[in-house]
Design an enzyme around this catalytic site. Sequence first.
Site, PDB file in Angstrom:
ATOM      1  N   ASN A   1      -5.218 -16.511 -24.962  1.00  0.00           N
ATOM      2  CA  ASN A   1      -4.226 -16.082 -25.429  1.00  0.00           C
ATOM      3  C   ASN A   1      -3.154 -16.683 -24.024  1.00  0.00           C
ATOM      4  O   ASN A   1      -2.318 -15.727 -23.185  1.00  0.00           O
ATOM      5  CB  ASN A   1      -4.232 -14.758 -25.271  1.00  0.00           C
ATOM      6  CG  ASN A   1      -4.910 -14.540 -26.033  1.00  0.00           C
ATOM      7  OD1 ASN A   1      -6.264 -14.346 -25.899  1.00  0.00           O
ATOM      8  ND2 ASN A   1      -3.960 -13.650 -27.866  1.00  0.00           N
TER       9      ASN A   1
ATOM     10  N   ILE B   1       1.768 -17.046 -21.139  1.00  0.00           N
ATOM     11  CA  ILE B   1       0.404 -15.583 -21.545  1.00  0.00           C
ATOM     12  C   ILE B   1       1.295 -14.981 -22.955  1.00  0.00           C
ATOM     13  O   ILE B   1       2.292 -14.751 -22.765  1.00  0.00           O
ATOM     14  CB  ILE B   1       0.928 -14.736 -20.369  1.00  0.00           C
ATOM     15  CG1 ILE B   1      -0.148 -15.282 -18.667  1.00  0.00           C
ATOM     16  CG2 ILE B   1      -0.653 -13.830 -20.665  1.00  0.00           C
ATOM     17  CD1 ILE B   1       0.015 -14.735 -18.002  1.00  0.00           C
ATOM     18  N   CYS B   2      -0.105 -15.088 -23.743  1.00  0.00           N
ATOM     19  CA  CYS B   2       0.739 -13.926 -24.951  1.00  0.00           C
ATOM     20  C   CYS B   2      -0.099 -12.669 -24.499  1.00  0.00           C
ATOM     21  O   CYS B   2      -0.928 -12.554 -25.656  1.00  0.00           O
ATOM     22  CB  CYS B   2       0.559 -14.823 -26.013  1.00  0.00           C
ATOM     23  SG  CYS B   2       0.684 -13.771 -27.819  1.00  0.00           S
ATOM     24  N   LEU B   3       1.182 -11.768 -23.932  1.00  0.00           N
ATOM     25  CA  LEU B   3       0.209 -10.437 -23.735  1.00  0.00           C
ATOM     26  C   LEU B   3       1.649  -9.623 -23.915  1.00  0.00           C
ATOM     27  O   LEU B   3       2.294  -9.592 -23.517  1.00  0.00           O
ATOM     28  CB  LEU B   3      -0.628 -10.267 -22.228  1.00  0.00           C
ATOM     29  CG  LEU B   3      -1.188  -8.706 -21.873  1.00  0.00           C
ATOM     30  CD1 LEU B   3      -1.875  -8.491 -22.819  1.00  0.00           C
ATOM     31  CD2 LEU B   3      -1.193  -8.663 -20.439  1.00  0.00           C
TER      32      LEU B   3
END
Lengths: 132, 236
Positions: free
Chosen positions: B81, B89-91
Amino acid sequence: MKITINNYHAIALWRWNLKAGLQQHQPANAQPTAEGEEEEEEEDDDDDDDVCGICRVAYDGCCPDCKTPGDECPLIWGECTHVFHMHCIIKWLDTESSKQQCPMDRRPWVTAGAAAPPPDAPPAPRQAARVA
Amino acid sequence: MASRNKRLAREVADCQKDSSKSGITIRLVHPDSLDKFVGTFPGPQGTPYEGGTYEIEIEAPEGYPFQPLKMRFITKVYHPNVSSQSGFICLDILKTSWSPVFTLRTCLVSLQSLLSTPEPNDPQDAEVAKVYLTSRERFDETARYWAQVYAGAPSSTSPNGASESEGGEDKQGRRAAQLAGIDWGIADELGAPWVVRFAEMGFEPRKVVEVLQLLNYRADNRERVGHEAVLERLFS
């Protein structure tokens, strides 16, 4: 011995009664809690329980846009039991990203004790004009 | 604006107070501006990131806390991620699920826990996610190696204590492939030293792997294909 009081300064302290705020909106038989017992907590600067989660200023203080705490900057309770400065939650709910949810638990924000909107006047859906 | 700054200043101070407990630190990039911060946290225990320290670039938008913080890994990290190239960041909480009750500190804690619970089905780095899903062993080894090289984690506690650099060309090739973020299972199979050789000419390592696979540039076939053909493909 006789004492004559010439003058005195009366000083009063106030706090929002966080528990009563909820009970106010509950059915009539809710018992008021015994006063006086909860006063023992010392000033705990970063006790997360005593600050508005949005502005992180004490409940007994006021939101950053106000000058004087108290009735001018009231607290507001959600049915989810979460408490914020009224001005803070309004600012949040005004944003599109809020999706009209409580910042704490993402349940739809419903102000405790607020009357349900009349059926013929649904809350206007907030729609930001989206132009590609 | 004043409220934003007040809140941010308080958050930084609060975090400094308990940084010895949490291991999380926040510092200002410019001493007189509350726009940019650098946060650090220790890699979570029981993960390949353990022992490393991760630096995060943080930007507080003007609308904070009503708009999400922008966060990016400064320290390179091998994680499904997090982009292995840019640190993006993939959040969800930094995007659509932002809430104004989040703080600098709680977001750093969320990143820390993201490291222990990757979400490979919603990747930021598809290549890394692919490796994660196909071979946890290869994933873990690369992630651990990156933690050592980039995040200051202690080098592996292998009992023989053999120095990495003495592992021969294949081993070095594999290490180089790992650092380039290539699935080293594939690099090994193609011959890691060859992959590295082309990558060192300045080609994107993943493109090198792609071309070598396409041309079946391996083992006995290498001579038949010829490296000119590889270069031609790489330039196209």
